[in-house]
Design an enzyme around this catalytic site. Structure first.
Site, PDB file in Angstrom:
ATOM      1  N   ASP A 162       0.858  -1.187   0.000  1.00  0.00           N
ATOM      2  CA  ASP A 162       0.000   0.000   0.000  1.00  0.00           C
ATOM      3  C   ASP A 162       0.893   1.236   0.000  1.00  0.00           C
ATOM      4  O   ASP A 162       1.953   1.240   0.633  1.00  0.00           O
ATOM      5  CB  ASP A 162      -0.934   0.014   1.207  1.00  0.00           C
ATOM      6  CG  ASP A 162      -2.228   0.763   0.920  1.00  0.00           C
ATOM      7  OD1 ASP A 162      -3.291   0.119   0.846  1.00  0.00           O
ATOM      8  OD2 ASP A 162      -2.169   2.005   0.753  1.00  0.00           O
ATOM      9  N   ASP A 219       4.190   1.962  -4.765  1.00  0.00           N
ATOM     10  CA  ASP A 219       3.074   2.149  -5.683  1.00  0.00           C
ATOM     11  C   ASP A 219       2.896   0.911  -6.559  1.00  0.00           C
ATOM     12  O   ASP A 219       3.879   0.306  -6.992  1.00  0.00           O
ATOM     13  CB  ASP A 219       3.336   3.373  -6.564  1.00  0.00           C
ATOM     14  CG  ASP A 219       2.129   3.755  -7.379  1.00  0.00           C
ATOM     15  OD1 ASP A 219       2.001   3.248  -8.506  1.00  0.00           O
ATOM     16  OD2 ASP A 219       1.310   4.557  -6.889  1.00  0.00           O
ATOM     17  N   ASP A 275      -9.547   1.533  -5.534  1.00  0.00           N
ATOM     18  CA  ASP A 275     -10.201   2.797  -5.861  1.00  0.00           C
ATOM     19  C   ASP A 275     -10.798   2.684  -7.267  1.00  0.00           C
ATOM     20  O   ASP A 275     -10.085   2.381  -8.219  1.00  0.00           O
ATOM     21  CB  ASP A 275      -9.175   3.931  -5.811  1.00  0.00           C
ATOM     22  CG  ASP A 275      -9.809   5.309  -5.850  1.00  0.00           C
ATOM     23  OD1 ASP A 275     -10.837   5.468  -6.537  1.00  0.00           O
ATOM     24  OD2 ASP A 275      -9.275   6.229  -5.202  1.00  0.00           O
ATOM     25  N   GLU A 321     -11.538  -5.232   5.988  1.00  0.00           N
ATOM     26  CA  GLU A 321     -12.316  -4.391   6.900  1.00  0.00           C
ATOM     27  C   GLU A 321     -13.435  -3.674   6.152  1.00  0.00           C
ATOM     28  O   GLU A 321     -14.571  -3.578   6.643  1.00  0.00           O
ATOM     29  CB  GLU A 321     -11.407  -3.355   7.575  1.00  0.00           C
ATOM     30  CG  GLU A 321     -10.356  -3.925   8.502  1.00  0.00           C
ATOM     31  CD  GLU A 321      -9.072  -4.343   7.789  1.00  0.00           C
ATOM     32  OE1 GLU A 321      -8.109  -4.691   8.482  1.00  0.00           O
ATOM     33  OE2 GLU A 321      -9.036  -4.347   6.534  1.00  0.00           O
ATOM     34  N   TYR A 322     -13.111  -3.175   4.983  1.00  0.00           N
ATOM     35  CA  TYR A 322     -14.092  -2.468   4.152  1.00  0.00           C
ATOM     36  C   TYR A 322     -15.227  -3.406   3.758  1.00  0.00           C
ATOM     37  O   TYR A 322     -16.412  -3.043   3.835  1.00  0.00           O
ATOM     38  CB  TYR A 322     -13.387  -1.928   2.911  1.00  0.00           C
ATOM     39  CG  TYR A 322     -14.268  -1.162   1.957  1.00  0.00           C
ATOM     40  CD1 TYR A 322     -14.358   0.225   2.020  1.00  0.00           C
ATOM     41  CD2 TYR A 322     -15.004  -1.822   0.975  1.00  0.00           C
ATOM     42  CE1 TYR A 322     -15.159   0.933   1.133  1.00  0.00           C
ATOM     43  CE2 TYR A 322     -15.808  -1.130   0.087  1.00  0.00           C
ATOM     44  CZ  TYR A 322     -15.878   0.247   0.175  1.00  0.00           C
ATOM     45  OH  TYR A 322     -16.676   0.938  -0.702  1.00  0.00           O
TER      46      TYR A 322
END
EC number: 2.1.1.33
Length: 211
Positions: free
Chosen positions: A69, A96, A118, A192-193
């Site tokens: 991350d 990245d 994203d 978690e999301y």
């Protein structure tokens, strides 16, 4: 998912070099030496707060996992989970996803996970999506022949885009779930999301694809 800046995050990572690889370019081509064994290497690009990578490491002790991350604070929370779980088969990188060939030799990674990336919904931002063809070029290099990507999202638009991107690249869509949590799939480890939004009734999409 953006996370509020965490005080002391950089020091936290720097103080745990056993888990956080601070100079990952030096590990290129020698990740088995870093782990101290020759077990398969699986990476998660966009590992968030570490729930998935830690859960997978606990479930599969014979596999080495690398959580990646770019967000400093997020990675520090992932480190918390790794430390609390006391797993020995996880490393963390703050790099990245577009630069993976700087840290892994061709074919050095056995499998990849992309979880709740994203969506970058605006057309002008298409090249930032982790399933855009330029990213697939990178993934194909570091994976073995017919290497696998497992992809999960709650964003229908990103899912449809990714299926098309994989197909147009010539990848094989081995299995598709249009409602993962309503299926009989038993191997799911939630992020978690994922846990938060699936509890609110959000549909989770998943695909396994290989080059």
């Amino acid at each position: 998912m953006r996370v509020r800046k965490r005080k002391g995050a950089e020091e936290h990572l720097a103080n745990n070099p056993h888990y956080v690889i601070l100079n990952p370019e030096d590990a290129k081509g020698r990740w088995h030496d870093v782990f101290g064994n020759d077990r398969p290497i699986h990476i998660e690009v966009g590992s968030g707060k570490g729930g998935f990578i830690t859960g997978m490491a606990l479930k599969n002790p014979d596999i080495n996992y690398i959580g990646i991350d770019i967000q400093l604070s997020v990675l520090s929370y992932a480190l918390d989970k790794v430390l609390a779980s006391e797993v020995s088969n996880v490393k963390l990188l703050r790099v990245d996803g577009s630069s993976l060939t700087n840290y892994f030799e061709d074919g050095e990674v056995d499998m990849m996970y992309l979880n709740f990336s994203d969506p970058w919904p605006k057309t002008k931002h298409e090249k930032r999506r982790l399933t855009y063809k330029d990213f697939l070029d990178t993934y194909k290099r570091i994976l073995p022949e017919h290497g696998e990507i497992h992809f999960k999202t709650d964003n229908r638009g990103l899912f449809e885009y990714s299926l098309a991107s994989f197909s147009q690249y010539g990848m094989t869509l081995r299995q598709i779930w249009l409602d993962l949590h309503a299926s009989n799939y038993e191997g799911n480890v939630m992020t978690e999301y994922e846990e938060k939004f699936s509890n609110k009734g959000q549909v989770i999409y998943r695909v396994e694809a290989n080059f």
